[in-house]
Design a protein around this motif. Structure first.
Motif, mmCIF file in Angstrom:
data_model
loop_
_atom_site.group_PDB
_atom_site.id
_atom_site.type_symbol
_atom_site.label_atom_id
_atom_site.label_comp_id
_atom_site.label_asym_id
_atom_site.label_seq_id
_atom_site.Cartn_x
_atom_site.Cartn_y
_atom_site.Cartn_z
ATOM 1 N N GLY A 60 0.808 -1.219 0.000
ATOM 2 C CA GLY A 60 0.000 0.000 0.000
ATOM 3 C C GLY A 60 0.837 1.263 0.000
ATOM 4 N N GLY A 61 1.828 1.297 0.865
ATOM 5 C CA GLY A 61 2.656 2.487 0.974
ATOM 6 C C GLY A 61 3.515 2.730 -0.251
ATOM 7 N N LEU A 62 4.281 1.737 -0.644
ATOM 8 C CA LEU A 62 5.220 1.926 -1.759
ATOM 9 C C LEU A 62 4.522 2.029 -3.113
ATOM 10 N N GLY A 63 3.570 1.132 -3.383
ATOM 11 C CA GLY A 63 2.903 1.146 -4.685
ATOM 12 C C GLY A 63 2.116 2.420 -4.923
ATOM 13 N N PHE A 81 2.133 7.482 1.260
ATOM 14 C CA PHE A 81 2.904 6.370 1.820
ATOM 15 C C PHE A 81 2.356 5.979 3.193
ATOM 16 N N VAL A 82 2.098 6.976 4.018
ATOM 17 C CA VAL A 82 1.596 6.703 5.379
ATOM 18 C C VAL A 82 0.139 6.248 5.343
ATOM 19 N N VAL A 83 -0.717 7.006 4.661
ATOM 20 C CA VAL A 83 -2.150 6.705 4.667
ATOM 21 C C VAL A 83 -2.434 5.348 4.022
ATOM 22 N N LYS A 84 -1.898 5.105 2.836
ATOM 23 C CA LYS A 84 -2.167 3.837 2.147
ATOM 24 C C LYS A 84 -1.424 2.677 2.803
ATOM 25 N N GLY A 85 -0.239 2.947 3.334
ATOM 26 C CA GLY A 85 0.468 1.907 4.070
ATOM 27 C C GLY A 85 -0.333 1.462 5.283
ATOM 28 N N LEU A 86 -0.859 2.429 6.030
ATOM 29 C CA LEU A 86 -1.678 2.094 7.200
ATOM 30 C C LEU A 86 -3.016 1.480 6.800
#
Length: 165
Positions: A60-63, A81-86
């Motif tokens: 989520g974060g990187l892609g 990076f933060v929002v989608k990673g979380l």
């Protein structure tokens, strides 16, 4: 042991690339927040379903952040990076619970709602409360659509046993 790590890294890389592509293929600009709506969430949730919370966070974060950079939304990439990673992490963590095992749509939907809330908070500081609020409905629809599609795809993928080897 090295083969297993290499296999996992390769799968992460494929899912990161797929997240980037699905985010970039259909992106609908949202003028109020200078962001865009996309289809990448379904891959983030699929990664959380397949790989768990760590995979959900990494993919989520990187892609998603890579898509922001490639599309020219570099100002969003750290937030993404933060929002989608979380988003991927929360969905993956909740999928490990009894409710998540019985009804995977619940954790993925919660991840989608988190995503809308996370962007809302960041956009308050970027554009003000009214403009940030304008992006919430679209982000919720995007997150929930991604949740539904990911759960349906995961059922199909489990039947093919593609990720069991």
């Amino acid at each position: 042991m090295k083969d297993e790590k290499l296999k996992l890294m390769t799968r992460y890389a494929v899912m990161i690339a797929l997240t980037t592509v699905m985010t970039m293929v259909v992106h609908i600009p949202t003028p109020a927040t200078k962001g865009y709506l996309n289809l990448g969430d379904m891959v983030v949730f699929l990664a959380a379903i397949i790989f768990g919370k760590s995979g959900g966070f990494v993919v989520g974060g990187l892609g998603s952040a890579l898509a922001d950079i490639l599309l020219g939304y570099t100002h969003y990439s750290p937030i993404t990076f933060v929002v989608k990673g979380l988003e991927g992490f929360f969905a993956g963590a909740l999928l490990e619970t009894k409710i998540g095992q019985k009804a995977p749509i619940v954790p993925t939907a919660i991840g989608g709602v988190w995503m809308a809330f996370g962007y809302y908070i960041a956009e308050i500081f970027m554009y003000g409360r009214e403009a940030a609020l304008a992006g919430v409905p679209g982000n919720i629809v995007q997150g929930l659509l991604g949740a539904v599609v990911a759960v349906v795809l995961s059922v199909a993928l489990k039947k093919t046993k593609v990720f069991n080897s």
